[in-house]
Enzyme design. Structure first.
Site, mmCIF file in Angstrom:
data_model
loop_
_atom_site.group_PDB
_atom_site.id
_atom_site.type_symbol
_atom_site.label_atom_id
_atom_site.label_comp_id
_atom_site.label_asym_id
_atom_site.label_seq_id
_atom_site.Cartn_x
_atom_site.Cartn_y
_atom_site.Cartn_z
ATOM 1 N N ARG A 84 1.753 3.409 -7.043
ATOM 2 C CA ARG A 84 3.020 3.557 -6.013
ATOM 3 C C ARG A 84 4.358 3.604 -6.618
ATOM 4 O O ARG A 84 5.197 4.466 -6.346
ATOM 5 C CB ARG A 84 2.942 2.299 -4.869
ATOM 6 C CG ARG A 84 1.925 2.508 -3.832
ATOM 7 C CD ARG A 84 1.437 1.361 -3.283
ATOM 8 N NE ARG A 84 1.313 0.165 -4.250
ATOM 9 C CZ ARG A 84 1.317 -0.993 -3.871
ATOM 10 N NH1 ARG A 84 1.581 -1.409 -2.572
ATOM 11 N NH2 ARG A 84 1.139 -2.045 -4.845
ATOM 12 N N HIS A 91 -3.346 3.747 2.072
ATOM 13 C CA HIS A 91 -4.734 3.675 1.427
ATOM 14 C C HIS A 91 -5.334 4.982 2.198
ATOM 15 O O HIS A 91 -6.142 5.441 1.396
ATOM 16 C CB HIS A 91 -5.572 2.364 2.224
ATOM 17 C CG HIS A 91 -4.980 1.077 1.538
ATOM 18 N ND1 HIS A 91 -4.716 0.058 2.198
ATOM 19 C CD2 HIS A 91 -4.828 0.764 0.311
ATOM 20 C CE1 HIS A 91 -4.386 -1.106 1.518
ATOM 21 N NE2 HIS A 91 -4.503 -0.608 0.300
ATOM 22 N N SER A 99 -0.073 -3.996 2.035
ATOM 23 C CA SER A 99 -0.970 -4.865 3.163
ATOM 24 C C SER A 99 0.049 -6.115 3.483
ATOM 25 O O SER A 99 -0.075 -6.325 4.446
ATOM 26 C CB SER A 99 -2.110 -5.128 2.862
ATOM 27 O OG SER A 99 -3.144 -3.909 2.664
ATOM 28 N N LYS A 142 -6.775 -14.414 -3.471
ATOM 29 C CA LYS A 142 -6.080 -14.319 -2.014
ATOM 30 C C LYS A 142 -6.875 -14.729 -0.948
ATOM 31 O O LYS A 142 -7.922 -14.823 -0.644
ATOM 32 C CB LYS A 142 -6.120 -12.678 -1.651
ATOM 33 C CG LYS A 142 -5.022 -11.700 -2.860
ATOM 34 C CD LYS A 142 -5.126 -10.234 -2.227
ATOM 35 C CE LYS A 142 -4.104 -9.632 -3.405
ATOM 36 N NZ LYS A 142 -3.882 -8.100 -3.031
#
Ligand code: COA
Length: 159
Positions: A90, A18, A128, A42
């Site tokens: 990514r 990030h 993460s 989440k």
């Protein structure tokens, strides 16, 4: 004219991936608002306030502001005067989800453009949840997160 971008995400926690994207986007934006989302899907390890505070401490750049938001990203972007959404790609696996989100955001706010940035090659495998998992089991996350985040993980996980 000031070009303001918004970089939304859960940031639970902020990783070096990030951070890399934040610094890359400052190459073409005058101001970047890192927008920490209340993501109902989440179960976060860090509270919203903890995530905001951690990012503020980690990214100390006068061009970067950190705020939390609830509700639609496009509404938040309008509120802060952002004309660009920054997201990272990514791997190919990110593409479908990101493409859907970008098109939905365009449907909701046609003038708001989504820009995809490619993170540094050695950070493309990062997420993460992987960082949380490695930290939970006592693995070394020093190369993956800022020392501020590392200390917060240690404190949160009681290590
Ligand atoms: N480096 C490292 N990790 C990265 C990364 C990077 N450059 N880019 C993304 N990731 C990881 C994140 O750490 C996260 O990992 P995790 O799932 O293991 O926690 C994962 O990729 C997902 O990224 P994130 O940016 O947190 O996406 P998200 O799916 O949680 O967030 C929002 C998506 C918040 C942007 C989106 O849900 C949103 O806009 N919500 C607001 C409501 C709304 O407007 N909805 C309609 C949208 S069309």
């Amino acid at each position: 004219m000031t070009r303001t971008g918004v970089y939304p995400g859960s940031f639970d926690p902020l990783t070096k991936g990030h951070e890399d994207l934040i610094h890359r986007s400052l190459g073409f934006l005058d101001k970047l608002v890192v927008a920490v989302a209340v993501n109902v899907g989440k179960q976060p390890l860090f509270s919203l306030d903890e995530r905001v505070a951690m990012i503020r401490e980690t990214v100390q750049d006068p061009k970067v502001d950190v705020q939390s938001f609830d509700g639609l990203l496009v509404d938040f972007a309008r509120k802060i005067g952002a004309t660009v959404i920054v997201r990272g790609l990514r791997a190919v696996s990110d593409f479908e989800y990101e493409f859907q989100m970008a098109l939905m955001n365009r449907h909701l706010a046609p003038k708001l453009e989504t820009i995809f940035l490619v993170p540094a090659f050695d950070l493309t495998y990062l997420s993460s949840s992987l960082v949380r998992e490695v930290a939970r089991f006592g693995g070394d996350v020093s190369g993956l997160v800022h020392p501020v985040v590392q200390a917060a993980l240690r404190k949160k996980l009681g290590r």
